[in-house]
Scaffold this motif. Structure first.
Motif, short mmCIF file in Angstrom:
data_model
loop_
_atom_site.label_atom_id
_atom_site.label_comp_id
_atom_site.label_asym_id
_atom_site.label_seq_id
_atom_site.Cartn_x
_atom_site.Cartn_y
_atom_site.Cartn_z
N VAL A 94 35.36 33.59 37.06
CA VAL A 94 35.87 33.59 38.43
C VAL A 94 37.08 34.52 38.47
O VAL A 94 38.00 34.38 37.67
N ALA A 95 37.04 35.47 39.43
CA ALA A 95 38.11 36.47 39.50
C ALA A 95 38.30 36.94 40.94
O ALA A 95 37.46 36.70 41.80
N ASN A 96 39.41 37.64 41.15
CA ASN A 96 39.72 38.23 42.45
C ASN A 96 39.11 39.62 42.61
O ASN A 96 39.29 40.25 43.64
N GLN A 97 38.45 40.10 41.58
CA GLN A 97 37.85 41.43 41.62
C GLN A 97 36.50 41.41 40.91
O GLN A 97 36.23 40.50 40.14
N SER A 98 35.71 42.39 41.19
CA SER A 98 34.39 42.48 40.57
C SER A 98 34.53 42.69 39.07
O SER A 98 35.40 43.44 38.61
N LEU A 99 33.69 42.01 38.31
CA LEU A 99 33.71 42.10 36.85
C LEU A 99 32.37 42.59 36.34
O LEU A 99 31.33 42.28 36.94
N ARG A 100 32.41 43.29 35.24
CA ARG A 100 31.18 43.65 34.55
C ARG A 100 30.89 42.56 33.54
O ARG A 100 31.71 42.29 32.66
N VAL A 101 29.72 41.97 33.68
CA VAL A 101 29.31 40.94 32.73
C VAL A 101 27.94 41.32 32.19
O VAL A 101 27.18 42.03 32.85
N PRO A 102 27.61 40.86 30.99
CA PRO A 102 26.30 41.18 30.42
C PRO A 102 25.17 40.63 31.31
O PRO A 102 25.33 39.59 31.95
#
Length: 152
Positions: free
Chosen positions: A34-42
């Motif tokens: 959970v974050a305030n910005q887009s994340l790269r996840v597998p």
């Protein structure tokens, strides 16, 4: 309901996220960052990211809303850890320290005291850089927790 791992991802070091990705895949456990910005996840059926609005404590509040008893929250944020513990979940920080109901109130008091010092102009400094020993402590504590949680 299976154990779910939630990560306070804005401040979580990438090396810790990598450890969590591997654990999620190895054990087929749901992992939500959970974050305030887009994340790269597998790409994985077990791993997802959730973007929340950028307001103060939005990610923390979302994690507390979603977490259930028995789940695990990864965070260095003491109030978030307290919220998770209050709901019967477990909390672990990126340095491998497991928060408990017995220790969280003292940690909250220390945090509040440090915040008062900073507000009065005292420079308290930030936490030290995550060391190799911290990474290993996190991996070991995560493995111990998962072995116990999945054995029941």
């Amino acid at each position: 309901m299976p154990l779910h791992i939630y990560v306070d991802a804005d401040a979580c070091p990438n090396v810790i996220k990598d450890i969590l990705y591997r654990a999620s895949e190895r054990l087929s456990l749901p992992l939500t960052l959970v974050a305030n910005q887009s994340l790269r996840v597998p790409r994985s059926p077990h791993i997802r990211s959730l973007v929340v609005p950028g307001g103060f404590d939005e990610a923390d509040d979302e994690i507390v809303r979603r977490v259930n008893a028995g789940d695990l929250v990864i965070t260095a944020d003491i109030p978030l850890a307290a919220g998770a513990l209050d709901k019967g979940a477990h909390a672990l920080n990126p340095r491998g320290e497991r928060y408990t109901l017995e220790t969280i109130r003292e940690r909250l008091r220390i945090r509040d005291m440090m915040e008062q010092l900073r507000d009065s102009g005292v420079r308290t400094g930030g936490p030290p850089t995550l060391s190799q020993a911290d990474r290993q402590a996190f991996a070991n504590q995560l493995d111990r927790f998962l072995q116990q949680a999945l054995a029941t």
